[in-house]
Design an enzyme around this catalytic site. Structure first.
Site, PDB file in Angstrom:
ATOM      1  N   ARG A   1      50.267  31.029  37.011  1.00  0.00           N
ATOM      2  CA  ARG A   1      48.874  30.328  37.161  1.00  0.00           C
ATOM      3  C   ARG A   1      49.022  28.877  38.204  1.00  0.00           C
ATOM      4  NH1 ARG A   1      44.214  32.775  35.710  1.00  0.00           N
ATOM      5  NH2 ARG A   1      43.157  30.942  35.718  1.00  0.00           N
TER       6      ARG A   1
ATOM      7  N   ARG B   1      46.180  30.318  46.601  1.00  0.00           N
ATOM      8  CA  ARG B   1      44.693  30.282  46.660  1.00  0.00           C
ATOM      9  C   ARG B   1      44.310  29.058  47.473  1.00  0.00           C
ATOM     10  NH1 ARG B   1      42.478  31.642  40.651  1.00  0.00           N
ATOM     11  NH2 ARG B   1      42.465  33.893  40.806  1.00  0.00           N
TER      12      ARG B   1
ATOM     13  N   GLU C   1      47.115  42.771  29.147  1.00  0.00           N
ATOM     14  CA  GLU C   1      47.073  43.289  30.588  1.00  0.00           C
ATOM     15  C   GLU C   1      48.057  44.238  30.958  1.00  0.00           C
ATOM     16  OE1 GLU C   1      46.153  39.600  32.620  1.00  0.00           O
ATOM     17  OE2 GLU C   1      44.053  39.574  31.767  1.00  0.00           O
TER      18      GLU C   1
ATOM     19  N   PHE D   1      27.354  37.127  39.419  1.00  0.00           N
ATOM     20  CA  PHE D   1      28.348  37.814  40.510  1.00  0.00           C
ATOM     21  C   PHE D   1      29.110  39.135  39.988  1.00  0.00           C
ATOM     22  CE2 PHE D   1      31.843  35.701  38.403  1.00  0.00           C
ATOM     23  CZ  PHE D   1      31.316  34.389  37.953  1.00  0.00           C
TER      24      PHE D   1
ATOM     25  N   THR E   1      40.814  28.645  40.290  1.00  0.00           N
ATOM     26  CA  THR E   1      39.787  29.781  40.532  1.00  0.00           C
ATOM     27  C   THR E   1      38.942  29.311  41.584  1.00  0.00           C
ATOM     28  OG1 THR E   1      39.971  30.307  38.325  1.00  0.00           O
ATOM     29  CG2 THR E   1      38.240  31.145  39.489  1.00  0.00           C
TER      30      THR E   1
ATOM     31  N   TYR F   1      37.429  42.315  33.454  1.00  0.00           N
ATOM     32  CA  TYR F   1      36.584  41.207  33.444  1.00  0.00           C
ATOM     33  C   TYR F   1      35.478  41.144  32.448  1.00  0.00           C
ATOM     34  CZ  TYR F   1      39.253  40.468  37.831  1.00  0.00           C
ATOM     35  OH  TYR F   1      40.168  40.051  38.983  1.00  0.00           O
TER      36      TYR F   1
ATOM     37  N   LYS G   1      45.112  41.347  44.924  1.00  0.00           N
ATOM     38  CA  LYS G   1      43.592  41.960  44.965  1.00  0.00           C
ATOM     39  C   LYS G   1      43.555  42.494  46.628  1.00  0.00           C
ATOM     40  CE  LYS G   1      41.778  38.539  41.771  1.00  0.00           C
ATOM     41  NZ  LYS G   1      40.444  37.824  41.396  1.00  0.00           N
TER      42      LYS G   1
ATOM     43  N   ASN H   1      39.839  36.094  46.270  1.00  0.00           N
ATOM     44  CA  ASN H   1      40.841  34.981  45.985  1.00  0.00           C
ATOM     45  C   ASN H   1      42.322  35.358  45.796  1.00  0.00           C
ATOM     46  OD1 ASN H   1      40.576  35.926  43.568  1.00  0.00           O
ATOM     47  ND2 ASN H   1      39.701  33.840  42.245  1.00  0.00           N
TER      48      ASN H   1
HETATM   49  N1  UDP Z   1      34.928  34.865  40.301  1.00  0.00           N
HETATM   50  C1  UDP Z   1      33.880  34.859  40.987  1.00  0.00           C
HETATM   51  N2  UDP Z   1      33.036  33.510  40.997  1.00  0.00           N
HETATM   52  C2  UDP Z   1      33.082  32.689  39.935  1.00  0.00           C
HETATM   53  C3  UDP Z   1      34.378  32.831  39.103  1.00  0.00           C
HETATM   54  C4  UDP Z   1      35.132  34.006  39.164  1.00  0.00           C
HETATM   55  O1  UDP Z   1      33.810  35.574  41.975  1.00  0.00           O
HETATM   56  O2  UDP Z   1      32.460  31.840  39.765  1.00  0.00           O
HETATM   57  C5  UDP Z   1      35.862  36.052  40.305  1.00  0.00           C
HETATM   58  C6  UDP Z   1      37.069  35.556  40.938  1.00  0.00           C
HETATM   59  O3  UDP Z   1      37.642  36.695  41.810  1.00  0.00           O
HETATM   60  C7  UDP Z   1      37.989  35.461  39.798  1.00  0.00           C
HETATM   61  C8  UDP Z   1      37.590  36.261  38.685  1.00  0.00           C
HETATM   62  O4  UDP Z   1      36.237  36.394  39.105  1.00  0.00           O
HETATM   63  O5  UDP Z   1      39.597  35.365  40.029  1.00  0.00           O
HETATM   64  C9  UDP Z   1      38.194  36.342  37.453  1.00  0.00           C
HETATM   65  O6  UDP Z   1      37.529  34.924  37.048  1.00  0.00           O
HETATM   66  P1  UDP Z   1      38.208  34.048  36.249  1.00  0.00           P
HETATM   67  O7  UDP Z   1      37.244  32.991  35.610  1.00  0.00           O
HETATM   68  O8  UDP Z   1      39.245  34.949  35.019  1.00  0.00           O
HETATM   69  O9  UDP Z   1      39.445  33.247  37.191  1.00  0.00           O
HETATM   70  P2  UDP Z   1      40.844  33.510  37.318  1.00  0.00           P
HETATM   71  O10 UDP Z   1      41.700  33.636  35.859  1.00  0.00           O
HETATM   72  O11 UDP Z   1      41.087  34.578  38.295  1.00  0.00           O
HETATM   73  O12 UDP Z   1      41.460  32.129  38.081  1.00  0.00           O
HETATM   74 MG    MG Z   2      41.032  35.061  34.449  1.00  0.00          MG
END
Ligand code: UDP
Ligand code: MG
Length: 135
Positions: free
Chosen positions: A88, A105, A129, A60, A94, A52, A12, A115
């Site tokens: 992962r 992270r 994707e 957010f 996350t 997304y 990112k 992140n």
């Molecule tokens: N995100 C955020 N706040 C949250 C959850 C997600 O800003 O409470 C953002 C964060 O950048 C995250 C992205 O949205 O990586 C995608 O969310 P997802 O739940 O898919 O998490 P990931 O798969 O990236 O762990």
């Molecule tokens: Mg995700």
């Protein structure tokens, strides 16, 4: 050896701005995965709204869009046994405050929004994707 699995990984904008590209790619490679395609991209809002879509109703969401368009990303295809789950695990949780030390992270993210890294969360999403970003 089991069949290689493909996953979609994206470094990112904060990862690139902070000069952590080499560090993060090293961790993925040292685990044993291979980067089989990569490209720098500036993302547009249309692509991000699809990518997304599962977060479209979150408060957010506008911040995610502006953050993800604040600089280029490095989109990659990563291959290896169990690559989807394995990446992962390397990424960490996350929520930045829950990401364990030793994960990408956990070691580098200073907020949940910014992140460092995206990785597909299932083989089905990985396929979608990879199509979305690499055609
Ligand atoms: N995100 C955020 N706040 C949250 C959850 C997600 O800003 O409470 C953002 C964060 O950048 C995250 C992205 O949205 O990586 C995608 O969310 P997802 O739940 O898919 O998490 P990931 O798969 O990236 O762990
Ligand atoms: Mg995700």
């Amino acid at each position: 050896m089991a069949a290689a699995e493909k996953t979609f990984v994206m470094l990112k904008p904060d990862c690139i701005k902070r000069g952590l590209v080499g560090e993060v790619i090293s961790r993925i490679e040292r685990k044993g995965y291979r980067i089989t395609n990569a490209k720098m991209m500036w993302l547009d809002e249309d692509l991000l709204r699809v990518h997304y879509a599962h977060l479209a109703d979150k408060p957010f969401f506008p911040e995610i869009l502006s953050y993800m368009m604040s600089g280029p990303v490095l989109a990659m295809i990563v291959e290896g046994e169990n690559a989807v789950t394995g990446v992962r695990i390397l990424m960490g949780a996350t929520k930045f405050e829950e990401a364990a030390a030793g994960t990408i992270r956990g070691d580098f993210a200073m907020s949940t929004g910014e992140n460092i890294i995206h990785g597909s969360d299932s083989p089905e999403n990985a396929e979608a994707e990879i199509k979305r970003f690499f055609g």
